[in-house]
Scaffold this motif. Structure first.
Motif, PDB file in Angstrom:
ATOM      1  N   ASP A  63      -8.635   4.395   3.542  1.00 24.09           N
ATOM      2  CA  ASP A  63      -9.419   4.020   2.356  1.00 24.09           C
ATOM      3  C   ASP A  63      -8.670   4.471   1.108  1.00 24.09           C
ATOM      4  OD1 ASP A  63     -11.279   3.253   0.494  1.00 24.09           O
ATOM      5  OD2 ASP A  63     -12.831   4.659   1.144  1.00 24.09           O
ATOM      6  N   ALA A  80      -7.235   5.918 -10.572  1.00 29.62           N
ATOM      7  CA  ALA A  80      -6.716   4.893 -11.483  1.00 29.62           C
ATOM      8  C   ALA A  80      -5.743   5.519 -12.458  1.00 29.62           C
ATOM      9  CB  ALA A  80      -7.872   4.238 -12.230  1.00 29.62           C
ATOM     10  N   SER A 134      -8.614   3.260  -1.817  1.00 32.18           N
ATOM     11  CA  SER A 134      -9.375   3.205  -3.066  1.00 32.18           C
ATOM     12  C   SER A 134     -10.070   4.534  -3.347  1.00 32.18           C
ATOM     13  CB  SER A 134     -10.383   2.060  -3.033  1.00 32.18           C
ATOM     14  OG  SER A 134     -11.345   2.272  -2.018  1.00 32.18           O
ATOM     15  N   ASP A 194       0.828  -1.211   0.000  1.00 37.53           N
ATOM     16  CA  ASP A 194       0.000   0.000   0.000  1.00 37.53           C
ATOM     17  C   ASP A 194       0.859   1.257   0.000  1.00 37.53           C
ATOM     18  OD1 ASP A 194      -2.314  -1.505   0.037  1.00 37.53           O
ATOM     19  OD2 ASP A 194      -2.747  -1.145   2.173  1.00 37.53           O
TER      20      ASP A 194
END
Length: 111
Positions: A97, A104, A99, A72
């Motif tokens: 979090d 992306a 994400s 991570d």
């Protein structure tokens, strides 16, 4: 003035669990509260202070969990380099979090 406009992000580990870093917990402070002197230094220097990457509970952490945090952290560094971090989506602890924080990669971009 040399640091003006630069980013400051800390990465920290604690032996204690997440619960230890609350007002009611063992340390009576959150990690962001304990890092406040660094935040104030960043402010003084005109830097942008970013939420910390924190790994808690390392005292009894199994190796595979530590390796997941390492992956991570690597992703955060790469996203920082590639300007894919959305700090507005981060909470008090950056990696709670990822994400929501890491955008992306653009299509066709090599990794």
């Amino acid at each position: 003035n040399k640091l003006h406009g630069k980013l400051l992000m800390t990465a920290t580990t604690t032996g204690g669990s997440s619960g230890s870093y609350t007002e009611e917990g063992f340390n009576h402070s959150t990690i962001p509260e304990l890092l406040m002197p660094l935040r104030r230094t960043a402010d003084l220097c005109g830097m942008e202070y970013l939420p910390p990457f924190a790994v808690r509970g390392t005292h009894n952490m199994p190796p595979e969990r530590a390796e997941a945090f390492a992956r991570d952290y690597r992703e955060v560094i790469l996203a920082l380099r590639d300007e894919r971090l959305d700090w507005s989506q981060a909470g008090d602890i950056l990696n709670e979090d990822l994400s929501a924080v890491i955008r992306a990669e653009e299509a066709g971009r090599a990794g």
